[in-house]
Design a protein around this motif. Sequence first.
Motif, PDB file in Angstrom:
ATOM      1  N   ARG A 146       0.885  -1.169   0.000  1.00 51.02           N
ATOM      2  CA  ARG A 146       0.000   0.000   0.000  1.00 51.02           C
ATOM      3  C   ARG A 146       0.920   1.214   0.000  1.00 51.02           C
ATOM      4  NH1 ARG A 146      -5.478  -1.189   2.130  1.00 51.02           N
ATOM      5  NH2 ARG A 146      -5.527  -3.423   2.351  1.00 51.02           N
ATOM      6  N   LYS A 147       0.680   2.106  -0.903  1.00 52.57           N
ATOM      7  CA  LYS A 147       1.533   3.280  -1.046  1.00 52.57           C
ATOM      8  C   LYS A 147       0.930   4.476  -0.330  1.00 52.57           C
ATOM      9  CE  LYS A 147       4.355   1.393  -4.077  1.00 52.57           C
ATOM     10  NZ  LYS A 147       5.527   0.760  -3.549  1.00 52.57           N
ATOM     11  N   ARG A 148       1.770   5.257   0.296  1.00 50.56           N
ATOM     12  CA  ARG A 148       1.369   6.568   0.788  1.00 50.56           C
ATOM     13  C   ARG A 148       1.343   7.456  -0.459  1.00 50.56           C
ATOM     14  NH1 ARG A 148       1.683   7.186   5.608  1.00 50.56           N
ATOM     15  NH2 ARG A 148       3.481   5.870   5.921  1.00 50.56           N
ATOM     16  N   VAL A 149       0.337   8.313  -0.569  1.00 53.67           N
ATOM     17  CA  VAL A 149       0.168   9.131  -1.768  1.00 53.67           C
ATOM     18  C   VAL A 149      -0.017  10.588  -1.359  1.00 53.67           C
ATOM     19  CG1 VAL A 149      -1.268   9.540  -3.815  1.00 53.67           C
ATOM     20  CG2 VAL A 149      -0.857   7.199  -3.037  1.00 53.67           C
ATOM     21  N   GLY A 150       0.711  11.462  -2.023  1.00 52.16           N
ATOM     22  CA  GLY A 150       0.572  12.894  -1.809  1.00 52.16           C
ATOM     23  C   GLY A 150       0.154  13.567  -3.105  1.00 52.16           C
ATOM     24  N   ASP A 182       6.371  22.874 -21.380  1.00 51.63           N
ATOM     25  CA  ASP A 182       6.499  22.163 -22.660  1.00 51.63           C
ATOM     26  C   ASP A 182       5.329  21.240 -22.978  1.00 51.63           C
ATOM     27  OD1 ASP A 182       6.945  19.702 -21.282  1.00 51.63           O
ATOM     28  OD2 ASP A 182       9.117  19.833 -21.509  1.00 51.63           O
ATOM     29  N   GLY A 183       4.338  21.203 -22.098  1.00 50.68           N
ATOM     30  CA  GLY A 183       3.170  20.357 -22.341  1.00 50.68           C
ATOM     31  C   GLY A 183       3.409  18.886 -22.078  1.00 50.68           C
ATOM     32  N   GLY A 184       4.541  18.560 -21.477  1.00 52.81           N
ATOM     33  CA  GLY A 184       4.890  17.165 -21.247  1.00 52.81           C
ATOM     34  C   GLY A 184       4.464  16.661 -19.882  1.00 52.81           C
ATOM     35  N   PHE A 185       5.058  15.558 -19.521  1.00 52.97           N
ATOM     36  CA  PHE A 185       4.810  14.875 -18.254  1.00 52.97           C
ATOM     37  C   PHE A 185       6.139  14.313 -17.791  1.00 52.97           C
ATOM     38  CE2 PHE A 185       4.285  10.750 -16.196  1.00 52.97           C
ATOM     39  CZ  PHE A 185       3.519  11.121 -15.096  1.00 52.97           C
ATOM     40  N   ARG A 186       6.354  14.250 -16.495  1.00 53.23           N
ATOM     41  CA  ARG A 186       7.595  13.709 -15.954  1.00 53.23           C
ATOM     42  C   ARG A 186       7.301  12.609 -14.941  1.00 53.23           C
ATOM     43  NH1 ARG A 186       8.338  17.326 -19.145  1.00 53.23           N
ATOM     44  NH2 ARG A 186      10.128  18.690 -19.305  1.00 53.23           N
ATOM     45  N   TYR A 187       7.991  11.480 -15.117  1.00 51.33           N
ATOM     46  CA  TYR A 187       7.999  10.412 -14.122  1.00 51.33           C
ATOM     47  C   TYR A 187       9.353  10.487 -13.444  1.00 51.33           C
ATOM     48  CZ  TYR A 187       8.460   5.749 -12.115  1.00 51.33           C
ATOM     49  OH  TYR A 187       8.689   4.693 -11.255  1.00 51.33           O
ATOM     50  N   LEU A 188       9.342  10.683 -12.129  1.00 56.89           N
ATOM     51  CA  LEU A 188      10.568  10.857 -11.374  1.00 56.89           C
ATOM     52  C   LEU A 188      10.754   9.734 -10.365  1.00 56.89           C
ATOM     53  CD1 LEU A 188      10.100  14.633 -10.398  1.00 56.89           C
ATOM     54  CD2 LEU A 188      11.075  13.697 -12.521  1.00 56.89           C
ATOM     55  N   ILE A 189      11.989   9.480 -10.040  1.00 56.50           N
ATOM     56  CA  ILE A 189      12.351   8.595  -8.932  1.00 56.50           C
ATOM     57  C   ILE A 189      13.227   9.420  -8.020  1.00 56.50           C
ATOM     58  CG2 ILE A 189      13.594   6.514  -8.240  1.00 56.50           C
ATOM     59  CD1 ILE A 189      12.751   5.250 -10.886  1.00 56.50           C
ATOM     60  N   ASN A 190      12.712   9.705  -6.831  1.00 54.75           N
ATOM     61  CA  ASN A 190      13.404  10.571  -5.864  1.00 54.75           C
ATOM     62  C   ASN A 190      13.792  11.902  -6.485  1.00 54.75           C
ATOM     63  OD1 ASN A 190      13.341   8.771  -3.609  1.00 54.75           O
ATOM     64  ND2 ASN A 190      14.907   7.564  -4.646  1.00 54.75           N
ATOM     65  N   GLY A 191      12.909  12.474  -7.279  1.00 55.84           N
ATOM     66  CA  GLY A 191      13.127  13.791  -7.862  1.00 55.84           C
ATOM     67  C   GLY A 191      13.914  13.803  -9.152  1.00 55.84           C
ATOM     68  N   VAL A 192      14.383  12.651  -9.600  1.00 64.23           N
ATOM     69  CA  VAL A 192      15.215  12.568 -10.811  1.00 64.23           C
ATOM     70  C   VAL A 192      14.387  11.935 -11.932  1.00 64.23           C
ATOM     71  CG1 VAL A 192      17.329  11.585 -11.808  1.00 64.23           C
ATOM     72  CG2 VAL A 192      17.299  12.364  -9.421  1.00 64.23           C
ATOM     73  N   ALA A 193      14.436  12.573 -13.117  1.00 62.46           N
ATOM     74  CA  ALA A 193      13.663  12.073 -14.262  1.00 62.46           C
ATOM     75  C   ALA A 193      14.090  10.653 -14.596  1.00 62.46           C
ATOM     76  CB  ALA A 193      13.866  12.985 -15.468  1.00 62.46           C
ATOM     77  N   HIS A 194      13.087   9.850 -14.916  1.00 62.97           N
ATOM     78  CA  HIS A 194      13.305   8.452 -15.267  1.00 62.97           C
ATOM     79  C   HIS A 194      12.625   8.198 -16.594  1.00 62.97           C
ATOM     80  CE1 HIS A 194      14.187   4.250 -14.457  1.00 62.97           C
ATOM     81  NE2 HIS A 194      12.978   3.959 -14.883  1.00 62.97           N
ATOM     82  N   GLY A 195      13.350   7.667 -17.536  1.00 58.68           N
ATOM     83  CA  GLY A 195      12.753   7.371 -18.843  1.00 58.68           C
ATOM     84  C   GLY A 195      12.796   8.585 -19.754  1.00 58.68           C
ATOM     85  N   PRO A 196      12.214   8.415 -20.945  1.00 60.13           N
ATOM     86  CA  PRO A 196      12.275   9.495 -21.933  1.00 60.13           C
ATOM     87  C   PRO A 196      11.465  10.703 -21.485  1.00 60.13           C
ATOM     88  CG  PRO A 196      10.857   7.716 -22.697  1.00 60.13           C
ATOM     89  CD  PRO A 196      11.500   7.251 -21.418  1.00 60.13           C
ATOM     90  N   PRO A 243      11.667   4.831   0.637  1.00 63.32           N
ATOM     91  CA  PRO A 243      11.489   4.885   2.089  1.00 63.32           C
ATOM     92  C   PRO A 243      12.557   5.772   2.730  1.00 63.32           C
ATOM     93  CG  PRO A 243      11.435   2.615   1.310  1.00 63.32           C
ATOM     94  CD  PRO A 243      11.860   3.473   0.148  1.00 63.32           C
ATOM     95  N   HIS A 244      12.148   6.537   3.726  1.00 66.75           N
ATOM     96  CA  HIS A 244      13.098   7.386   4.444  1.00 66.75           C
ATOM     97  C   HIS A 244      12.582   7.621   5.860  1.00 66.75           C
ATOM     98  CE1 HIS A 244      10.152   9.990   2.464  1.00 66.75           C
ATOM     99  NE2 HIS A 244      10.349  10.868   3.403  1.00 66.75           N
ATOM    100  N   GLY A 245      13.507   7.546   6.814  1.00 68.13           N
ATOM    101  CA  GLY A 245      13.104   7.682   8.216  1.00 68.13           C
ATOM    102  C   GLY A 245      12.028   6.654   8.533  1.00 68.13           C
ATOM    103  N   PRO A 246      10.969   7.067   9.212  1.00 67.04           N
ATOM    104  CA  PRO A 246       9.899   6.123   9.552  1.00 67.04           C
ATOM    105  C   PRO A 246       8.900   5.904   8.416  1.00 67.04           C
ATOM    106  CG  PRO A 246       9.443   8.254  10.507  1.00 67.04           C
ATOM    107  CD  PRO A 246      10.797   8.356   9.863  1.00 67.04           C
ATOM    108  N   TRP A 247       9.069   6.604   7.298  1.00 66.38           N
ATOM    109  CA  TRP A 247       8.102   6.548   6.195  1.00 66.38           C
ATOM    110  C   TRP A 247       8.428   5.429   5.218  1.00 66.38           C
ATOM    111  CZ3 TRP A 247       3.972   9.917   5.383  1.00 66.38           C
ATOM    112  CH2 TRP A 247       3.879  10.975   6.282  1.00 66.38           C
ATOM    113  N   ASP A 248       7.379   4.726   4.786  1.00 66.29           N
ATOM    114  CA  ASP A 248       7.519   3.801   3.663  1.00 66.29           C
ATOM    115  C   ASP A 248       7.633   4.620   2.386  1.00 66.29           C
ATOM    116  OD1 ASP A 248       7.246   1.568   5.308  1.00 66.29           O
ATOM    117  OD2 ASP A 248       5.073   1.484   5.045  1.00 66.29           O
ATOM    118  N   ASP A 249       7.786   3.941   1.268  1.00 68.80           N
ATOM    119  CA  ASP A 249       7.843   4.657  -0.001  1.00 68.80           C
ATOM    120  C   ASP A 249       6.502   5.318  -0.294  1.00 68.80           C
ATOM    121  OD1 ASP A 249       6.553   2.169  -0.523  1.00 68.80           O
ATOM    122  OD2 ASP A 249       7.210   2.185  -2.602  1.00 68.80           O
TER     123      ASP A 249
END
Length: 179
Positions: A31-35, A164-178, A100-106
Amino acid sequence: MTNSSDDRPLYERDPVAWQAYLAEGNAKQARKRVGADVLIRNEQGHVLLVNPRYKPDWDLPGGMVEANETPHQAAERELCEELGVEVRAGRLLVVDWVAPHGPWDDSLMFVFDCGMVTGEQARSLRLADGELLEFRFISPDDARATLRPYVWQRLDHAVAAATDGGFRYLINGVAHGPR
């Protein structure tokens, strides 16, 4: 899911077994925490940031998604609760998976575009529920110096995607994929 004696799917052959299968998966799967945050800019291109009472640092406006609430609904609810403004969460700009960081799950963090506000709309913002100490529109350069690095990266990608009208998928704030 089928078996050799009956090629119909399990949900058609045995609805009770199918519900048990789904319940088991629901109990065991992550189960993911979601913001859900928003990007709001003023006519000068400054971004709206908030200073939460319960965190040591500034952040994007928004908050955590409640049980069975969609991310865009959470963003809209949080803006109304915290700043007394009713907005429509626009286009999804960023999804950021945070390890995950500190007491938080991913977690998964969504950023929606809420567009530009006029001076009059910006003046109508108010501290509404006591969760925030303050809010302000600041330049992107000042935002970089104000935010934690991973929040800054998320904001920077959100501004780029809005531009630019795009979308970004990030992992820990860093762009992942095209891009």
